[in-house]
Motif scaffolding. Structure first.
Motif, PDB file in Angstrom:
ATOM      1  N   ASP A  83      -9.593  -4.044  -1.436  1.00  0.00           N
ATOM      2  CA  ASP A  83      -8.925  -3.180  -0.457  1.00  0.00           C
ATOM      3  C   ASP A  83      -7.988  -2.252  -1.487  1.00  0.00           C
ATOM      4  N   LEU A  84      -7.427  -2.495  -2.528  1.00  0.00           N
ATOM      5  CA  LEU A  84      -6.831  -1.695  -3.413  1.00  0.00           C
ATOM      6  C   LEU A  84      -7.823  -0.362  -3.734  1.00  0.00           C
ATOM      7  N   LEU A 135       1.280   1.944  -3.472  1.00  0.00           N
ATOM      8  CA  LEU A 135      -0.045   2.499  -4.195  1.00  0.00           C
ATOM      9  C   LEU A 135      -0.181   3.829  -3.853  1.00  0.00           C
ATOM     10  N   GLU A 136       0.090   4.231  -2.465  1.00  0.00           N
ATOM     11  CA  GLU A 136       0.192   5.604  -2.284  1.00  0.00           C
ATOM     12  C   GLU A 136       1.106   6.555  -3.103  1.00  0.00           C
ATOM     13  N   TRP A 184       0.705  -1.150  -0.050  1.00  0.00           N
ATOM     14  CA  TRP A 184       0.245  -0.045  -0.060  1.00  0.00           C
ATOM     15  C   TRP A 184       0.970   1.186  -0.104  1.00  0.00           C
ATOM     16  N   ARG A 214      -8.586   1.683  -0.311  1.00  0.00           N
ATOM     17  CA  ARG A 214      -7.669   2.500  -0.062  1.00  0.00           C
ATOM     18  C   ARG A 214      -7.354   3.647  -1.203  1.00  0.00           C
ATOM     19  N   SER A 215      -7.526   3.429  -2.246  1.00  0.00           N
ATOM     20  CA  SER A 215      -7.539   4.480  -3.325  1.00  0.00           C
ATOM     21  C   SER A 215      -8.528   5.479  -3.051  1.00  0.00           C
TER      22      SER A 215
END
Length: 294
Positions: free
Chosen positions: A182-183, A146-147, A143, A186-187
């Protein structure tokens, strides 16, 4: 041999325009998912002067049995010139909207997130008016990676769900359904100004009820955009098509998605994740989101 129904037949492209796009891609040594994944819409998209760029490839570290991207080649080191070459292609093609996707690079600590960021940054320099959509892998649940991508502020972040939970082990053996959700969740939480998007394939043995459940799960994580399209078997060694879904069923899912609150849903036999992706610009005008000032 399975015969495709009439609704899956595509018109022959106008090769003059197609050839121009191919010339640019060859000149700049770029890959497209249109070619690497044997997309049925390649003629139409190339004719309209658009393409979905495939970075960090063409070799993939995963072996999804539905996908025609090569997983037998050994992944190579990232090319530092690739982001600039991609941005130059965007400039030459005069794209209003660009989609950037990648092979899975599970061999890299950040899954290739830094290369996505460099591509976004270079496009901002060479073609500042172009809106950017990134179709990313699951990054193995990293994550922080991803951030990093979200901080580069693409207009759309896309991650495909691909299929229903029951079929994951067969269709997407190295993926996880919950990790996909979840991806997307979280986005939305980390960058609520970025539009989230996902896509699924049908014709692999799923039921209407199971498709509806996936749609509900995606709305539960506040996914904005959904694409639904027919799976087509790339070669004899890939997963076979279980059924060709009638266009009327796609229309039913389209209506359902609108009722469920997706800001945009594209559902048809020939729909692919980045097919007519430029339509997101109309969505952005209708439902504007501004990144807060720091």
């Amino acid at each position: 041999m399975v015969v495709k129904p009439n609704w899956l037949r595509v018109k022959a492209p106008q090769w003059e325009r197609v050839g121009n796009v191919k010339d640019i891609l060859r000149d700049l040594h770029l890959n497209t998912v249109c070619e690497e994944a044997s997309c049925p819409n390649i003629g139409e998209c190339f004719h309209h002067g658009t393409a979905t760029f495939l970075i960090m490839g063409p070799a993939c570290t995963r072996a999804c049995p539905y996908c025609d991207i090569d997983f037998e080649k050994k992944p190579v080191a990232l090319d530092p010139t690739e982001p600039h070459r991609l941005a130059e292609a965007v400039r030459r093609m005069g794209l209003n909207h660009v989609v950037i996707t990648s092979v899975n690079r599970d061999d890299l600590p950040d899954g290739g997130a830094s290369q996505f960021v460099r591509c976004i940054e270079q496009i901002r320099i060479l073609s500042s008016q172009t809106t950017i959509e990134v179709l990313i892998p699951d990054l193995c649940g990293n994550w922080e990676a991803l951030e990093t991508i979200l901080q580069a502020a693409p207009e759309v972040i896309n991650h495909n769900t691909e299929t229903i939970p029951r079929l994951y082990k067969r269709v997407r053996p190295q993926g996880e359904y919950q990790r996909t959700l979840d991806l997307l969740m979280r986005s939305r939480q980390l960058a609520p100004w970025i539009y989230t998007k996902s896509g699924i394939m049908v014709g692999l043995g799923e039921t209407d009820t199971e498709v509806r459940e996936v749609m509900a799960d995606l709305r539960q994580v506040d996914c904005d955009i959904l694409t639904i399209g027919q799976y087509l078997q790339p070669t004899a060694k890939h997963l076979g098509v279980q059924d060709f879904v009638h266009p009327d069923q796609f229309a039913t899912w389209q209506a359902l998605g609108e009722e469920m609150g997706f800001l945009q849903i594209v559902s048809s036999p020939l729909t692919r994740s980045s097919y007519h992706a430029e339509q997101v610009q109309a969505l952005m005008a209708k439902y504007p989101r501004a990144k807060p000032e720091l």
